[in-house]
Scaffold this motif. Structure first.
Motif, PDB file in Angstrom:
ATOM      1  N   GLN A 164       5.117  12.147   8.100  1.00  0.00           N
ATOM      2  CA  GLN A 164       6.021  11.172   8.703  1.00  0.00           C
ATOM      3  C   GLN A 164       6.553  11.697  10.039  1.00  0.00           C
ATOM      4  O   GLN A 164       6.675  12.907  10.256  1.00  0.00           O
ATOM      5  N   GLY A 168       3.220   7.559   3.667  1.00  0.00           N
ATOM      6  CA  GLY A 168       3.815   6.242   3.772  1.00  0.00           C
ATOM      7  C   GLY A 168       5.319   6.355   3.915  1.00  0.00           C
ATOM      8  O   GLY A 168       5.878   7.452   4.009  1.00  0.00           O
ATOM      9  N   LEU A 178       5.278   0.500   5.107  1.00  0.00           N
ATOM     10  CA  LEU A 178       4.554   1.286   6.104  1.00  0.00           C
ATOM     11  C   LEU A 178       5.085   0.933   7.486  1.00  0.00           C
ATOM     12  O   LEU A 178       5.019  -0.222   7.901  1.00  0.00           O
ATOM     13  N   ASP A 179       5.602   1.940   8.190  1.00  0.00           N
ATOM     14  CA  ASP A 179       6.050   1.702   9.559  1.00  0.00           C
ATOM     15  C   ASP A 179       4.881   1.896  10.529  1.00  0.00           C
ATOM     16  O   ASP A 179       3.745   2.165  10.120  1.00  0.00           O
ATOM     17  N   ALA A 208       3.120   5.291  10.247  1.00  0.00           N
ATOM     18  CA  ALA A 208       2.235   5.393   9.087  1.00  0.00           C
ATOM     19  C   ALA A 208       0.929   4.647   9.327  1.00  0.00           C
ATOM     20  O   ALA A 208      -0.158   5.136   8.975  1.00  0.00           O
ATOM     21  N   ARG A 209       1.003   3.480   9.927  1.00  0.00           N
ATOM     22  CA  ARG A 209      -0.210   2.706  10.197  1.00  0.00           C
ATOM     23  C   ARG A 209      -1.101   3.427  11.214  1.00  0.00           C
ATOM     24  O   ARG A 209      -2.328   3.414  11.087  1.00  0.00           O
ATOM     25  N   MET A 235      -2.668   6.484   9.374  1.00  0.00           N
ATOM     26  CA  MET A 235      -3.653   6.072   8.368  1.00  0.00           C
ATOM     27  C   MET A 235      -4.905   5.505   9.023  1.00  0.00           C
ATOM     28  O   MET A 235      -6.022   5.703   8.513  1.00  0.00           O
ATOM     29  N   VAL A 262      -2.252  10.943   0.213  1.00  0.00           N
ATOM     30  CA  VAL A 262      -1.120  10.190   0.766  1.00  0.00           C
ATOM     31  C   VAL A 262       0.180  10.590   0.070  1.00  0.00           C
ATOM     32  O   VAL A 262       0.313  10.466  -1.153  1.00  0.00           O
ATOM     33  N   GLY A 309       5.441   2.319  -2.498  1.00  0.00           N
ATOM     34  CA  GLY A 309       4.528   1.816  -1.474  1.00  0.00           C
ATOM     35  C   GLY A 309       3.062   2.001  -1.779  1.00  0.00           C
ATOM     36  O   GLY A 309       2.220   1.827  -0.889  1.00  0.00           O
ATOM     37  N   ASP A 345       0.850  -1.051  -0.884  1.00  0.00           N
ATOM     38  CA  ASP A 345       0.752  -1.262   0.560  1.00  0.00           C
ATOM     39  C   ASP A 345      -0.234  -0.282   1.183  1.00  0.00           C
ATOM     40  O   ASP A 345      -1.016  -0.644   2.070  1.00  0.00           O
ATOM     41  N   VAL A 346      -0.191   0.961   0.723  1.00  0.00           N
ATOM     42  CA  VAL A 346      -1.125   1.972   1.222  1.00  0.00           C
ATOM     43  C   VAL A 346      -2.558   1.576   0.907  1.00  0.00           C
ATOM     44  O   VAL A 346      -3.453   1.647   1.763  1.00  0.00           O
ATOM     45  N   LEU A 371      -3.890  -1.263   3.019  1.00  0.00           N
ATOM     46  CA  LEU A 371      -4.262  -0.845   4.367  1.00  0.00           C
ATOM     47  C   LEU A 371      -5.530   0.006   4.349  1.00  0.00           C
ATOM     48  O   LEU A 371      -6.517  -0.325   5.035  1.00  0.00           O
TER      49      LEU A 371
END
Length: 302
Positions: free
Chosen positions: A92, A134, A139-140, A143-144, A147, A163, A170, A173-174, A177
């Motif tokens: 992060q 994440g 996911l901010d 993070a995007r 990833m 991860v 999350g 969401d991970v 993506l």
């Protein structure tokens, strides 16, 4: 042939032995001032204690810019007989200064690929996985970005992507993506810290992707880890997903090491192993500690 990339070279998956699938020998972060893992003799003593408890391998998830001390890892592996797998990747944003992050814009995937194929700095040590993170229930943009770079590096090398899930949240969401938008196969993704959010519905939904589910960080204060973990793993087993589980210790501060009075790496084998065996059987736990890490981290290296 698929092989696990250790700091001493590539090995067959079955050579890994009893493996702590998520831990740290070295780690520094501005979020943990004064609690750094940065002592080589202490790392050697911790590995020796893990070896004495029956451990054979440790996967260090410490990523780029957080004090991995990659050059020290081969010597530690030779001295203790414990195999070590090292990570590239990025945590992060809070773990870094803005100057470091700015210097990586536009070339993050290339850094990951270089560390996986050529080596980390001048150490000659090649990473064996990519670690990203994440956020809490989402996911901010950071993070995007990380990833997307991890997925690009995976497609170039085949390396697995591990991860950090913030407080275990999350996961879906991970997976949306990485596996949905970015095309990473589910079995190449390892979700960490699921023990911190013991939600059996989310665990089962995540497992349906084919990903690995890591229960790591036992005996951390204020987390529903030790007493909820066996029932969470049992629920996965009963749902037909017992073959997707990994176990790790995730020692992140010096005071948590066994040589400093904490649970440390040996706790995984000394306490977690028999507790989990009572819930799901010793044979499965043996596979979780040996066969599963070999499959999760083995790659047909591109």
């Amino acid at each position: 042939m698929s092989e696990v990339r250790t700091v001493l070279g590539d090995i067959r998956p079955e050579e890994l032995g009893a493996c702590d699938a998520h831990d740290h020998l070295f780690l520094r972060s501005p979020r943990l001032p004064g609690q750094e893992l940065d002592d080589v003799p202490a790392a050697r003593a911790e590995l020796a204690a893990f070896r004495a408890a029956g451990g054979s391998a440790v996967v260090q998830w410490t990523p780029y810019g957080m004090g991995r001390r990659a050059a020290d890892l081969p010597g530690l592996s030779r001295a203790t007989g414990v195999r070590i797998v090292c990570a590239t990747g990025l945590h992060q944003a809070a773990h870094y200064g803005p100057e470091l992050l700015d210097g990586l814009r536009g070339g993050l995937a290339e850094v990951f690929v270089s560390e996986l194929t050529e080596g980390i700095g001048t150490s000659g040590v090649r990473a064996g996985l990519i670690k990203v993170a994440g956020g809490f229930h989402g996911l901010d943009a950071h993070a995007r970005w990380t990833m997307a770079a991890a997925a690009e590096a995976h497609h170039a090398t085949g390396a697995p992507i591990a991860v950090h899930l913030e407080l275990g949240t999350g996961a879906l969401d991970v997976l949306d993506l990485l596996c949905g938008e970015l095309g990473v196969p589910g079995h190449r993704v390892i979700l960490g810290h699921l023990n911190r959010s013991p939600d059996p519905v989310t665990h089962r939904q995540a497992a349906e992707s084919g990903c690995w589910l890591a229960f790591d960080g036992p005996s951390l204060a204020h987390h529903a880890t030790d007493w909820r973990m066996p029932e969470a793993v049992l629920a996965l087993v009963e749902g037909g997903y017992g073959d997707r589980v990994l176990l790790g210790g995730d020692t992140v501060v010096a005071g948590a090491r066994s040589v400093n009075g904490g649970p440390g790496m040996p706790y995984l084998l000394r306490r977690v192993r028999p507790r989990l065996a009572a819930a799901v059987g010793a044979e499965l736990v043996d596979r979780i500690l040996t066969e599963h890490p070999g499959r999760a981290f083995a790659v047909d290296w591109a």
